[in-house]
Design an enzyme around this catalytic site. Sequence first.
Site, PDB file in Angstrom:
ATOM      1  N   GLY A 123      11.002  -4.263  10.868  1.00 39.68           N
ATOM      2  CA  GLY A 123      11.248  -2.836  11.066  1.00 39.68           C
ATOM      3  C   GLY A 123      11.525  -2.131   9.755  1.00 39.68           C
ATOM      4  CB  ALA A 129      11.313   6.478   5.987  1.00 40.42           C
ATOM      5  CB  THR A 157       3.905  -4.886  15.484  1.00 41.54           C
ATOM      6  OG1 THR A 157       3.135  -3.783  14.999  1.00 41.54           O
ATOM      7  CG2 THR A 157       2.971  -5.896  16.136  1.00 41.54           C
ATOM      8  NE  ARG A 269     -31.451   1.605  24.994  1.00 39.04           N
ATOM      9  CZ  ARG A 269     -31.595   2.177  26.179  1.00 39.04           C
ATOM     10  NH1 ARG A 269     -31.681   1.449  27.289  1.00 39.04           N
ATOM     11  NH2 ARG A 269     -31.661   3.484  26.277  1.00 39.04           N
ATOM     12  CD  GLN A 337     -24.943   7.299  15.639  1.00 35.87           C
ATOM     13  OE1 GLN A 337     -23.799   7.571  15.940  1.00 35.87           O
ATOM     14  NE2 GLN A 337     -25.939   8.144  15.807  1.00 35.87           N
ATOM     15  N   GLY A 340     -25.747   3.650  20.933  1.00 33.39           N
ATOM     16  CA  GLY A 340     -26.063   4.951  21.544  1.00 33.39           C
ATOM     17  C   GLY A 340     -24.981   5.346  22.545  1.00 33.39           C
ATOM     18  CD  GLU A 364       1.522  -4.968   6.821  1.00 35.16           C
ATOM     19  OE1 GLU A 364       1.424  -4.999   8.049  1.00 35.16           O
ATOM     20  OE2 GLU A 364       2.520  -5.343   6.203  1.00 35.16           O
ATOM     21  CB  THR A 366      -2.097   5.277   4.433  1.00 39.32           C
ATOM     22  OG1 THR A 366      -1.575   5.708   3.160  1.00 39.32           O
ATOM     23  CG2 THR A 366      -1.105   5.612   5.537  1.00 39.32           C
ATOM     24  CD  GLU A 368      -4.949   8.509   2.524  1.00 43.00           C
ATOM     25  OE1 GLU A 368      -4.332   7.652   3.204  1.00 43.00           O
ATOM     26  OE2 GLU A 368      -5.954   9.103   2.956  1.00 43.00           O
TER      27      GLU A 368
HETATM   28  C1  LIG Z   1       0.197   0.445  16.039  1.00 40.83           C
HETATM   29  C2  LIG Z   1       1.140   0.506  14.883  1.00 40.83           C
HETATM   30  C3  LIG Z   1       1.873  -0.623  14.540  1.00 40.83           C
HETATM   31  C4  LIG Z   1       2.789  -0.560  13.487  1.00 40.83           C
HETATM   32  N1  LIG Z   1       3.605  -1.642  13.227  1.00 40.83           N
HETATM   33  C5  LIG Z   1       4.637  -1.510  12.346  1.00 40.83           C
HETATM   34  C6  LIG Z   1       5.630  -2.532  12.207  1.00 40.83           C
HETATM   35  O1  LIG Z   1       5.556  -3.580  12.847  1.00 40.83           O
HETATM   36  N2  LIG Z   1       6.664  -2.316  11.358  1.00 40.83           N
HETATM   37  C7  LIG Z   1       6.787  -1.168  10.620  1.00 40.83           C
HETATM   38  O2  LIG Z   1       7.743  -1.042   9.865  1.00 40.83           O
HETATM   39  N3  LIG Z   1       5.855  -0.174  10.726  1.00 40.83           N
HETATM   40  C8  LIG Z   1       4.799  -0.316  11.570  1.00 40.83           C
HETATM   41  N4  LIG Z   1       3.877   0.701  11.717  1.00 40.83           N
HETATM   42  C9  LIG Z   1       4.018   1.923  10.914  1.00 40.83           C
HETATM   43  C10 LIG Z   1       2.955   2.080   9.834  1.00 40.83           C
HETATM   44  O3  LIG Z   1       3.138   1.136   8.818  1.00 40.83           O
HETATM   45  C11 LIG Z   1       3.039   3.537   9.336  1.00 40.83           C
HETATM   46  O4  LIG Z   1       2.471   4.340  10.343  1.00 40.83           O
HETATM   47  C12 LIG Z   1       2.322   3.768   8.019  1.00 40.83           C
HETATM   48  O5  LIG Z   1       3.009   3.117   6.968  1.00 40.83           O
HETATM   49  C13 LIG Z   1       2.187   5.259   7.662  1.00 40.83           C
HETATM   50  O6  LIG Z   1       3.402   5.934   7.801  1.00 40.83           O
HETATM   51  P1  LIG Z   1       3.438   7.297   8.659  1.00 40.83           P
HETATM   52  O7  LIG Z   1       2.770   7.027   9.947  1.00 40.83           O
HETATM   53  O8  LIG Z   1       4.823   7.796   8.684  1.00 40.83           O
HETATM   54  O9  LIG Z   1       2.506   8.291   7.852  1.00 40.83           O
HETATM   55  P2  LIG Z   1       2.937   9.245   6.617  1.00 40.83           P
HETATM   56  O10 LIG Z   1       3.615   8.427   5.567  1.00 40.83           O
HETATM   57  O11 LIG Z   1       3.644  10.420   7.146  1.00 40.83           O
HETATM   58  O12 LIG Z   1       1.524   9.664   6.058  1.00 40.83           O
HETATM   59  C14 LIG Z   1       0.739  10.700   6.646  1.00 40.83           C
HETATM   60  C15 LIG Z   1      -0.473  10.935   5.738  1.00 40.83           C
HETATM   61  O13 LIG Z   1      -0.032  11.380   4.445  1.00 40.83           O
HETATM   62  C16 LIG Z   1      -0.540  10.528   3.440  1.00 40.83           C
HETATM   63  N5  LIG Z   1       0.425  10.438   2.341  1.00 40.83           N
HETATM   64  C17 LIG Z   1       1.755  10.183   2.411  1.00 40.83           C
HETATM   65  N6  LIG Z   1       2.289  10.172   1.175  1.00 40.83           N
HETATM   66  C18 LIG Z   1       1.279  10.417   0.301  1.00 40.83           C
HETATM   67  C19 LIG Z   1       1.183  10.515  -1.122  1.00 40.83           C
HETATM   68  N7  LIG Z   1       2.246  10.338  -1.918  1.00 40.83           N
HETATM   69  N8  LIG Z   1      -0.023  10.772  -1.671  1.00 40.83           N
HETATM   70  C20 LIG Z   1      -1.119  10.934  -0.870  1.00 40.83           C
HETATM   71  N9  LIG Z   1      -1.107  10.847   0.466  1.00 40.83           N
HETATM   72  C21 LIG Z   1       0.084  10.580   1.045  1.00 40.83           C
HETATM   73  C22 LIG Z   1      -0.745   9.188   4.130  1.00 40.83           C
HETATM   74  O14 LIG Z   1      -1.678   8.364   3.421  1.00 40.83           O
HETATM   75  C23 LIG Z   1      -1.260   9.647   5.487  1.00 40.83           C
HETATM   76  O15 LIG Z   1      -2.628   9.934   5.389  1.00 40.83           O
HETATM   77  C24 LIG Z   1       2.917   0.638  12.735  1.00 40.83           C
HETATM   78  C25 LIG Z   1       2.161   1.766  13.078  1.00 40.83           C
HETATM   79  C26 LIG Z   1       1.306   1.726  14.161  1.00 40.83           C
HETATM   80  C27 LIG Z   1       0.588   2.974  14.559  1.00 40.83           C
END
Ligand SMILES: Cc1cc2nc3c(=O)[nH]c(=O)nc-3n(C[C@H](O)[C@H](O)[C@H](O)COP(=O)(O)OP(=O)(O)OC[C@H]3O[C@@H](n4cnc5c(N)ncnc54)[C@H](O)[C@@H]3O)c2cc1C
Length: 380
Positions: A123, A129, A157, A269, A337, A340, A364, A366, A368
């Site tokens: 977590g 955050a 997760t 197909r 795609q 279809g 894990e 994004t 970015e």
């Molecule tokens: C199905 C699922 C399972 C998950 N499992 C876990 C888990 O087991 N444990 C856990 O701790 N987390 C887990 N997560 C969380 C996941 O790691 C986060 O969703 C991810 O790290 C992004 O954080 P956020 O969703 O708050 O997006 P944000 O950080 O709010 O980002 C939103 C957008 O802004 C962009 N962004 C943010 N900062 C910057 C920057 N400085 N420069 C450019 N772009 C930026 C991001 O790339 C993204 O496109 C899970 C999420 C999902 C959906």
Amino acid sequence: MDFDLTPEQQALRQLARDFAQKEIAPVAALYDEREEFPLPVYQKLGEIGILGMVFPEQYGGGGADLVSLAVVTEELSVVDVPVGVSESVNGMVGSIITFFGNQQQKDQWLPPLAKGRMLCSFGLTEPGAGSDAMAISTRASLEDGQWVINGTKCFITHAGTPISGLIIIAVVTGESKSRKELSCIIVPKGTPGYNIGAPYRKVGWRSSDTRELSFLDCRVPEENLIGKRGKGFHQFMAVLDWGRIGIGAVAVGLARGCLDQSLKYAQQRVQFGVPISKHQAIQFKLAEMATNVEAARLMVLRAAHLQTLGRPFGKEASMAKLFASEIAVRAAEEGVQIHGGYGYIEEYPIARYYRNSKILTIGEGTSEVQKMIIARQLGC
Ligand SMILES: Cc1cc2nc3c(=O)[nH]c(=O)nc-3n(C[C@H](O)[C@H](O)[C@H](O)COP(=O)(O)OP(=O)(O)OC[C@H]3O[C@@H](n4cnc5c(N)ncnc54)[C@H](O)[C@@H]3O)c2cc1C
């Protein structure tokens, strides 16, 4: 350069491939439709030693390396991404205890994890955050030999399954020189004040258990701290590098699954009097998918290999995760795609692969964030 897997790694790959075909493929769509965690699948994965494969042999695990984990994760994910994800996340989280835990924590938690009787979660993410891990606000204060934890974690997760046993959470344990002191603490499931929310309704990964967790005056013994107080950032950064290899392997598996499904469909197909696989436009899509799968796999395995050699692998793990997740999303899109209109209908597995793909460029770290890490390592 030797690109061959060892005989042990090849045997594990075969074991995972056979298991995926026999035990997961027949039920993957069903559990996805029901949005249900496939408990019997995990119980069997535990029995055949896959869930505990990376845990040390002295605690009953398989003592396998990260290359083996990547190979197995790919095989499971070809058939069903949520299973590959949980297997890989479990290995990653448990390794925090292997690498940083004390003897008592290893004795208590590693045997059930190694035997595959229990899952563990991590977590980090909170409502305020996500990418900015330092912004976490869940706090643990030391009172009378106990950590008192308050805060909320989101998107976690497999914390709420029948075999979930513990979560390792990143918390703020103090401040020094206006910097947050971050630590990792073990919270066993069932601890009073540790509340597990209802599962989210997700676009994909529907058979994967994902929940919000809240901690309200949740008390655990002081000894549940992992390693030294204030070392949490270092600990979770280390395992996130490892986890990126895992998600990279999941992405390779998903892309390979898309390729398999799309090739099979394209050969059956018929349009304009020939199977659509005879049309060059379709061939080019398949050729690109196959090339990307090979390239992504090489990147994932190289990052894993560097880790097993004890060499720096953070940049390579980020590159592998970035590339593999992006090509997986593209493979799923091109797969639909090629199918279809049928690709948009749930009877065809490609629709599930499509829904399962997008989160790979988000979880894990994004895409970015991966680029930020890579750019930093380049010296920017
Ligand atoms: C199905 C699922 C399972 C998950 N499992 C876990 C888990 O087991 N444990 C856990 O701790 N987390 C887990 N997560 C969380 C996941 O790691 C986060 O969703 C991810 O790290 C992004 O954080 P956020 O969703 O708050 O997006 P944000 O950080 O709010 O980002 C939103 C957008 O802004 C962009 N962004 C943010 N900062 C910057 C920057 N400085 N420069 C450019 N772009 C930026 C991001 O790339 C993204 O496109 C899970 C999420 C999902 C959906």
